[in-house]
Design a protein around this motif. Structure first.
Motif, PDB file in Angstrom:
ATOM      1  N   ALA A   1       0.830  -1.209   0.000  1.00 35.27           N
ATOM      2  CA  ALA A   1       0.000   0.000   0.000  1.00 35.27           C
ATOM      3  C   ALA A   1       0.865   1.260   0.000  1.00 35.27           C
ATOM      4  CB  ALA A   1      -0.933  -0.001   1.205  1.00 35.27           C
ATOM      5  N   VAL A   2       1.943   1.246   0.766  1.00 30.73           N
ATOM      6  CA  VAL A   2       2.851   2.402   0.805  1.00 30.73           C
ATOM      7  C   VAL A   2       3.531   2.582  -0.546  1.00 30.73           C
ATOM      8  CG1 VAL A   2       5.010   3.248   1.801  1.00 30.73           C
ATOM      9  CG2 VAL A   2       3.221   2.362   3.284  1.00 30.73           C
ATOM     10  N   LEU A   3       4.004   1.497  -1.138  1.00 27.82           N
ATOM     11  CA  LEU A   3       4.649   1.587  -2.451  1.00 27.82           C
ATOM     12  C   LEU A   3       3.674   2.088  -3.510  1.00 27.82           C
ATOM     13  CD1 LEU A   3       6.782  -1.682  -2.403  1.00 27.82           C
ATOM     14  CD2 LEU A   3       7.563   0.673  -2.050  1.00 27.82           C
ATOM     15  N   PHE A   4       2.440   1.605  -3.474  1.00 30.74           N
ATOM     16  CA  PHE A   4       1.418   2.078  -4.408  1.00 30.74           C
ATOM     17  C   PHE A   4       1.188   3.571  -4.237  1.00 30.74           C
ATOM     18  CE2 PHE A   4      -2.947   3.305  -5.215  1.00 30.74           C
ATOM     19  CZ  PHE A   4      -3.118   2.879  -6.523  1.00 30.74           C
ATOM     20  N   THR A   5       1.103   4.008  -2.985  1.00 28.28           N
ATOM     21  CA  THR A   5       0.861   5.427  -2.719  1.00 28.28           C
ATOM     22  C   THR A   5       1.986   6.288  -3.268  1.00 28.28           C
ATOM     23  OG1 THR A   5      -0.393   4.880  -0.732  1.00 28.28           O
ATOM     24  CG2 THR A   5       0.466   7.118  -0.895  1.00 28.28           C
ATOM     25  N   PHE A   6       3.236   5.896  -3.016  1.00 26.30           N
ATOM     26  CA  PHE A   6       4.358   6.691  -3.510  1.00 26.30           C
ATOM     27  C   PHE A   6       4.464   6.653  -5.028  1.00 26.30           C
ATOM     28  CE2 PHE A   6       6.069   6.525   0.856  1.00 26.30           C
ATOM     29  CZ  PHE A   6       6.281   7.880   1.007  1.00 26.30           C
ATOM     30  N   ARG A   7       4.060   5.550  -5.639  1.00 26.81           N
ATOM     31  CA  ARG A   7       4.206   5.418  -7.091  1.00 26.81           C
ATOM     32  C   ARG A   7       3.073   6.090  -7.864  1.00 26.81           C
ATOM     33  NH1 ARG A   7       4.914   5.930 -11.663  1.00 26.81           N
ATOM     34  NH2 ARG A   7       5.365   4.369 -13.210  1.00 26.81           N
ATOM     35  N   TYR A   8       1.839   5.942  -7.397  1.00 27.89           N
ATOM     36  CA  TYR A   8       0.696   6.348  -8.212  1.00 27.89           C
ATOM     37  C   TYR A   8      -0.100   7.545  -7.702  1.00 27.89           C
ATOM     38  CZ  TYR A   8       1.528   2.031 -10.691  1.00 27.89           C
ATOM     39  OH  TYR A   8       2.100   1.037 -11.418  1.00 27.89           O
ATOM     40  N   MET A   9       0.076   7.934  -6.460  1.00 25.57           N
ATOM     41  CA  MET A   9      -0.668   9.070  -5.942  1.00 25.57           C
ATOM     42  C   MET A   9       0.069  10.364  -6.279  1.00 25.57           C
ATOM     43  SD  MET A   9      -3.422   8.286  -4.397  1.00 25.57           S
ATOM     44  CE  MET A   9      -3.938   6.809  -5.214  1.00 25.57           C
ATOM     45  N   PRO A  10      -0.606  11.322  -6.850  1.00 27.38           N
ATOM     46  CA  PRO A  10       0.065  12.571  -7.223  1.00 27.38           C
ATOM     47  C   PRO A  10       0.368  13.448  -6.012  1.00 27.38           C
ATOM     48  CG  PRO A  10      -2.250  12.650  -7.809  1.00 27.38           C
ATOM     49  CD  PRO A  10      -1.990  11.286  -7.277  1.00 27.38           C
TER      50      PRO A  10
END
Length: 76
Positions: free
Chosen positions: A44-53
């Protein structure tokens, strides 16, 4: 001094969550369930850093304009 009310059974919305946790703990054990939880949180953290603007330093109007233009990009 007022006595605490007796504990009641869990409400229906929490029953599926408890069944899932119970099944996971039965299958993986307590430490395995912990590590599974940790891995899901890491993803979830990796997704947030990768895809959240990134929105720091932008006004709401700038964010809305970027969303309308399609130029709102992820952080990386």
């Amino acid at each position: 001094m007022r006595a605490w009310p007796a504990l009641s059974p869990p409400s229906p919305p929490s029953a599926p969550w408890e069944a899932c946790c119970s099944a996971t703990t039965s299958a993986l054990g307590v430490s395995g369930t912990f590590w599974l939880f940790a891995a899901v949180n890491l993803l979830a953290v990796l997704f947030t850093f990768r895809y959240m603007p990134e929105t720091r330093g932008r006004t709401l109007e700038e964010i809305e304009q970027a969303l309308d233009d399609g130029s709102f990009r992820s952080m990386r």
